[in-house]
Scaffold this active site. Structure first.
Site, mmCIF file in Angstrom:
data_model
loop_
_atom_site.group_PDB
_atom_site.id
_atom_site.type_symbol
_atom_site.label_atom_id
_atom_site.label_comp_id
_atom_site.label_asym_id
_atom_site.label_seq_id
_atom_site.Cartn_x
_atom_site.Cartn_y
_atom_site.Cartn_z
ATOM 1 N N LEU A 1 -20.930 -22.749 -7.527
ATOM 2 C CA LEU A 1 -21.458 -21.820 -6.385
ATOM 3 C C LEU A 1 -20.472 -20.880 -6.166
ATOM 4 C CD1 LEU A 1 -22.962 -24.688 -3.889
ATOM 5 C CD2 LEU A 1 -23.902 -22.642 -5.135
ATOM 6 N N LEU B 1 -13.263 -24.756 -9.052
ATOM 7 C CA LEU B 1 -14.280 -25.872 -9.362
ATOM 8 C C LEU B 1 -13.748 -27.203 -9.359
ATOM 9 C CD1 LEU B 1 -17.303 -26.407 -10.731
ATOM 10 C CD2 LEU B 1 -15.876 -26.111 -12.856
ATOM 11 N N ASP B 2 -14.198 -28.210 -8.805
ATOM 12 C CA ASP B 2 -13.875 -29.682 -8.575
ATOM 13 C C ASP B 2 -12.490 -29.795 -8.270
ATOM 14 O OD1 ASP B 2 -16.636 -30.242 -9.659
ATOM 15 O OD2 ASP B 2 -16.030 -30.158 -11.670
ATOM 16 N N GLY C 1 -31.532 -37.437 -8.633
ATOM 17 C CA GLY C 1 -31.340 -37.646 -7.254
ATOM 18 C C GLY C 1 -30.746 -38.889 -6.690
ATOM 19 N N SER C 2 -30.235 -39.844 -7.604
ATOM 20 C CA SER C 2 -30.030 -41.113 -7.354
ATOM 21 C C SER C 2 -28.836 -41.048 -6.207
ATOM 22 C CB SER C 2 -29.664 -41.830 -8.432
ATOM 23 O OG SER C 2 -28.335 -41.466 -9.150
ATOM 24 N N HIS D 1 -18.225 -36.179 -8.200
ATOM 25 C CA HIS D 1 -17.962 -35.803 -9.577
ATOM 26 C C HIS D 1 -17.781 -36.987 -10.212
ATOM 27 C CE1 HIS D 1 -16.766 -32.998 -12.840
ATOM 28 N NE2 HIS D 1 -15.586 -33.893 -12.810
ATOM 29 N N MET E 1 -25.976 -28.969 -10.248
ATOM 30 C CA MET E 1 -25.268 -28.672 -11.421
ATOM 31 C C MET E 1 -25.092 -27.117 -11.613
ATOM 32 S SD MET E 1 -24.582 -31.662 -12.703
ATOM 33 C CE MET E 1 -24.186 -31.377 -14.335
ATOM 34 N N ARG E 2 -25.110 -26.268 -10.585
ATOM 35 C CA ARG E 2 -24.808 -24.922 -10.560
ATOM 36 C C ARG E 2 -23.470 -24.669 -9.888
ATOM 37 N NH1 ARG E 2 -27.719 -23.071 -14.423
ATOM 38 N NH2 ARG E 2 -27.173 -20.906 -13.687
ATOM 39 N N GLU F 1 -20.912 -44.454 -7.634
ATOM 40 C CA GLU F 1 -20.903 -43.364 -7.210
ATOM 41 C C GLU F 1 -21.880 -43.644 -6.010
ATOM 42 O OE1 GLU F 1 -22.473 -39.874 -9.362
ATOM 43 O OE2 GLU F 1 -21.390 -40.520 -10.893
#
Ligand code: GAR
Length: 195
Positions: free
Chosen positions: A93, A144-145, A12-13, A109, A90-91, A174
């Site tokens: 959706l 995705l992405d 969770g950074s 990402h 990391m799931r 990030e």
């Protein structure tokens, strides 16, 4: 004031970078940190900051993604967020879940999208001999992405880089990029941020 729910899977950074920025004159505040992994270290860090947390273990639902997402939706709906930030979530959706938050769900990402969607982005950049790597914040769509880009930050690939060293350099960016994008996005401005 916009209400932000953050979804995490691990340390969770990025979540912490966003939460720390959401203070003072920031147009948003965190209302929930939720994870698909009850052991995610970020949950404890968020709770220590006084943010409501929720864990919905995806493994309990096996292959039933709809049931997992219905369970995940409960704590999210209960806090009525305006914006959802995927921060190391990391799931994948489903289009149905994504559609509920159309135009108000963001993701970070670790690549210069459209290069390297999916996993192992740093290894792929190194294998390709890229001179630059980086990270992208984008709107989440069913693909995705691949949603509209809201910000991008570049870092050089240095001689002697391995996956871990490159990941560390990108992660530092990030932590600058995502807060800059959210601050702008929450104020209603979708102009991309480039660092
Ligand atoms: C970050 O590098 C983020 O970009 C990446 O996971 C890491 C999470 O770190 N996300 C993805 O790969 C999404 N597909 P964090 O938990 O310390 O923020």
């Amino acid at each position: 004031m916009k209400r932000v729910a953050l979804l995490i899977s691990g340390g969770g950074s990025n979540m912490l970078a966003l939460v720390r920025d959401m203070a003072g004159d920031h147009p948003a505040r965190p209302v929930l940190v939720a994870s698909n992994d009850p052991a995610a270290a970020g949950l404890g860090k968020a709770a220590a900051l006084g943010i409501p947390v929720a864990a919905v273990d995806h493994r309990v639902f096996g292959k039933d993604r709809a049931a997992f997402e219905a369970a995940l939706l409960e704590p999210i709906a209960a806090c009525a967020p305006d914006i959802i930030c995927l921060a190391g979530f990391m799931r994948v959706l489903s289009p149905d879940f994504v559609g509920r938050f159309k135009g108000r769900m963001l993701n970070i990402h670790p690549s210069l999208l459209p290069k390297y969607p999916g996993l192992h982005t740093h290894a792929r950049a190194l294998a390709a001999g890229d001179a630059e790597a980086g990270c992208t914040v984008h709107e989440v769509t069913a693909d995705l992405d691949a949603g509209p880009i809201l910000g991008q930050a570049r870092v050089p690939v240095l001689a002697g880089d391995d996956e871990a060293r490159l990941a560390e350099r990108v992660l530092a960016m990030e932590h600058r990029l995502y807060p800059a994008v959210l601050r702008r996005f929450a104020s209603g401005n979708r102009t991309p941020v480039f660092l």
